[in-house]
Design an enzyme around this catalytic site. Sequence first.
Site, PDB file in Angstrom:
ATOM      1  CG  ASP A   1      -1.916   1.147   1.867  1.00 21.90           C
ATOM      2  OD1 ASP A   1      -2.823   1.162   0.203  1.00 21.90           O
ATOM      3  OD2 ASP A   1      -1.814   1.641   2.623  1.00 21.90           O
TER       4      ASP A   1
ATOM      5  CB  THR B   1      -2.202   5.423  -1.558  1.00 27.37           C
ATOM      6  OG1 THR B   1      -1.745   4.023  -1.617  1.00 27.37           O
ATOM      7  CG2 THR B   1      -3.082   6.391  -0.795  1.00 27.37           C
ATOM      8  CB  THR B   2       0.503   2.407  -5.639  1.00 25.31           C
ATOM      9  OG1 THR B   2       0.774   2.152  -3.907  1.00 25.31           O
ATOM     10  CG2 THR B   2       1.956   2.150  -5.769  1.00 25.31           C
TER      11      THR B   2
ATOM     12  CG  ASP C   1      -6.141   0.400   0.448  1.00 24.40           C
ATOM     13  OD1 ASP C   1      -6.499   1.347   1.587  1.00 24.40           O
ATOM     14  OD2 ASP C   1      -5.511   0.263   0.123  1.00 24.40           O
TER      15      ASP C   1
END
Length: 534
Positions: free
Chosen positions: A67, A100-101, A401
């Site tokens: 994550d 988020t990546t 998530d």
Amino acid sequence: MTAPAAGGDTNKSRGIAYKDKSKPNDIRLSNINAAKAVSDAIRTSLGPRGMDKMIQAGNGEVTITNDGATILKQMNVLHPAAKMLVELSRAQDIEAGDGTTTVVIIAGALLNAAEKLLGRGIHPTAISESFQRAAARAVEILTSISTPVELNNREQLIRSASTSLNSKVVSQQSSLLAPLAVDAVLKIVEPGREGAVNLSDIKVIKQLGGTVEDTELIEGLVFTQRAANVNGPKRVEKAKIGFIQFCISPPKTDMDHNVLISDYAAMDRVLKEERAYILNIVKQIKKTGCNVLLVQKSILRDAVSDLALHFLDKIKVLVVKDIEREDVEFVCKSLGCRPIASLDHFTAENLSNAELVEEVGISGNRMIKITGAQNAGKTITLLVRGSNKLVLEEAERSLHDALCVVRCLVRKRALIAGGGSPEIELALRLAALADQMEGVDSICLRAYANALEIVPFTLAENAGLNPIQTVTELRNRHAKGETSAGINVRKGAISDILEEHVVQPLLVSVSALTFATETVRSILKIDDIVNTMN
């Protein structure tokens, strides 16, 4: 005659000396390189075939995750520009919860494009403004290619949550966790107020033991501690619940004072007073008909003394103590009650009712479970299970998530394809737009469009495919009008991603593009770092 000329020359050279053109450029390049280094560090963890990172903290604790927000949060980043990318992933985590990546990788690619444009002598402000216009246009294009989704279409919501879970460590259990995430969010949605859905109404409790498959959704309230009673009831039907914030234990003196007792008579008097004090509280509790008592954790003294527990056992009251301060709001909403701060307010009308309160055993641990509360608010509890601490923590992060993805769909009811499909479509459409423009704007827009191809490129690279060949073929398929063609990582080929049910919320992609562009613009505008640390 020569003296004035020499003076003029000196002034001229002085003016040149102050106009140091190289420093802002060096600072800008230093910032860009630092931010790109952060982006490259987490690039390998994108997508279902992305690698995991093992993070070892200073105290020896180990975390295994892919994550982006978690990796960056735990990384010790020193450079101020690199910290901006850490903040960027945190902002994406708060806004959308997923991507988020992706957001950091897009920012890294845009910075790389900006670096090349700066090398061509284009002014940073011109690049910055062109990027802003490109981002606004990209959001319009994304909205136009999205498909609307209905909240009553549970299958569609589950597919979206599954896509989020497929890139996590617990991807094997995505078919089980995705429906749980969807049901949990739909249970807390208030009709007419879908935009205000709050994930703090979903309590995620971690319990070591069992496997991730044993994760369950509980309509009610669960306390991880066992009942405080020794001989009291462990199961109460038709419960009357009181939630108190005062202590049932003898009061203590102030920090700086002591009570000195010199003889046995005085000792007896003190014990007698203590007994009378506690008995008075217990009698008041009995008078209201309360049979389940929840006690908030106390810092200065015991919330419930042993003598108080003895009396409460006698009047058949189930006691749950040490409820954390941050859980108070959730408990009150779940039970439809108010916390009682003093004995004077402990009355029958301040109690709440529930069908059943019982102590249950889950894989060797005892827990308190409250179900069937009357006037209960829209809250729900998710009990996450895992065989070891690392798996348990990663399962909780993955579920968070998935919950965020469903929340995004509730807020903005639109889906787009995954698998790098929207990024390629954006790249093609923005490049076509750049062809119609002239000058610096056209160059910057084309650079922005090419930078977006980093997402499918990285997905293909992490899946072990040939990235250049895959992205070229993908571009070709989109040029022919196949807007939902994307990289199918499992088959290692390009296919219609919507048919494979790889979908993601529109909000995730929109916020990723917007946030990444804003951060890149901020970094480009910086031309000096002023250090004020002593």
